[in-house]
Enzyme design. Structure first.
Site, PDB file in Angstrom:
ATOM      1  CD  GLU A 146      -1.381  -3.050   3.785  1.00  0.00           C
ATOM      2  OE1 GLU A 146      -1.673  -2.322   4.753  1.00  0.00           O
ATOM      3  OE2 GLU A 146      -0.709  -2.653   2.812  1.00  0.00           O
ATOM      4  CG  ASN A 161       3.502   1.688  -3.434  1.00  0.00           C
ATOM      5  OD1 ASN A 161       4.334   2.348  -4.046  1.00  0.00           O
ATOM      6  ND2 ASN A 161       3.637   0.384  -3.246  1.00  0.00           N
TER       7      ASN A 161
END
Length: 316
Positions: A131, A230
């Site tokens: 990302e 995450n």
């Protein structure tokens, strides 16, 4: 032999977020529309079980676009890609579908807007994460500077301290990011931030559920992949919130049962790219060994849904 009693606290929300759900659906719909093989640049989401399942259906996972033939569709992963990647696919006249999570795309749009306004960007993120690479790749080299820690903020060299903006990776620890943002604002008082924080709703919600659950638990297991940002943040949040034993497991066979001897309560949650089947598998493994009572710890209700790209909604 009677099984010892155990309370399992189950976090809600947990597991798949809307962006992951959409990305997986995109691969499945592409396979239905164009048949196998469909190429996917990078893991569509960070979960081996999901990737293996899609591979079995005919998806071919590659790291770079040059590993894909011109005449087969290619899908870009949920983490986002540098601008150069779709440009290269268009130049080769390939069919491509962008599965970038809309919340990551929002960060890309913010970065582009700030760049158009003459601001240099600072990105709070993890070096090497797909990302981060994708977001930094939206702008020319040198226009996005990466910081990972408060210490990085003190050392970063900017072009003009009066003309700066910042964005963040969407899967960071909410609490850690607050400290870095504060450090940026102290060093660069005129820095411009996002209208709404970049950390996505799903990351925030899963971390809040873990904070509520952790003090009740002797141990906590996060179902997720070791390369899932995450998921790793959930482990850290659990430890900081008071759970002495907080561990990441990919599947039930990865559970270290010796470390759990003598415990009375375990918290279970899952990263945003872990499917519910793997959580059920972990619960079943506990039921095999303990007399289990399951209690839900719910801190939010999610009803977000993202549409798939139009190219997949129209007939071939």
């Amino acid at each position: 032999m009677t099984k010892p009693p155990l309370t399992l606290y189950l976090a809600a929300p947990r597991g798949f977020c809307a962006g992951v759900d959409r990305a997986i659906k995109i691969v499945e719909m592409a396979l239905e529309k164009w048949g196998a093989p469909v190429y996917v640049r990078h893991e569509i989401v960070h979960n081996k079980y999901v990737v293996d399942g899609l591979r079995d259906k005919g998806a071919v996972f590659v790291e770079e676009l040059d590993e894909c033939p011109d005449d087969r569709p290619v899908i870009f992963s949920a983490h986002g890609v540098p601008k150069a990647v779709p440009a290269a696919a268009a130049k080769r006249e390939m069919i491509y579908v962008d599965a970038t999570c809309p919340l990551v795309s929002k960060v890309h749009i913010e970065a582009a807007r700030h760049h158009e306004n003459g601001l240099q960007m600072i990105m709070i993120g993890h070096e090497g994460h797909p990302e981060t690479i994708g977001t930094m790749g939206q702008l020319p080299d040198g226009e996005v500077l990466l910081v990972e820690t408060v210490e990085d903020v003190a050392a970063v060299q900017v072009r003009d301290p009066e003309r700066l903006a910042f964005v963040t990776q969407t899967t960071l620890s909410v609490d850690d990011t607050i400290d870095i943002v504060e450090a940026l604002k102290v060093r660069f008082p005129k820095i411009v931030g996002p209208h709404k924080e970049d950390i996505c709703y799903a990351t925030t919600n899963r971390q809040e559920a873990v904070k509520a659950m952790a003090p009740k638990c002797d141990a906590m297991l996060v179902v997720g992949a070791p390369n899932s940002s995450n998921s790793k943040r959930l482990v850290e949040v659990g430890s900081k919130a008071g759970c002495a034993y907080s561990q990441l497991v990919q599947r039930a066979p990865d559970i270290d049962w010796r470390s759990l001897e003598g415990i009375a309560s375990v918290g279970i949650t899952a990263g945003a790219s872990a499917p519910e089947e793997l959580i059920t598998e972990v619960i079943d493994a506990f039921r095999d060994r303990y007399e289990v009572t399951v209690e839900m710890v719910e801190t939010a209700v999610e009803n977000v849904e993202f549409k798939v790209p139009r190219v997949l909604r129209v007939p071939a």
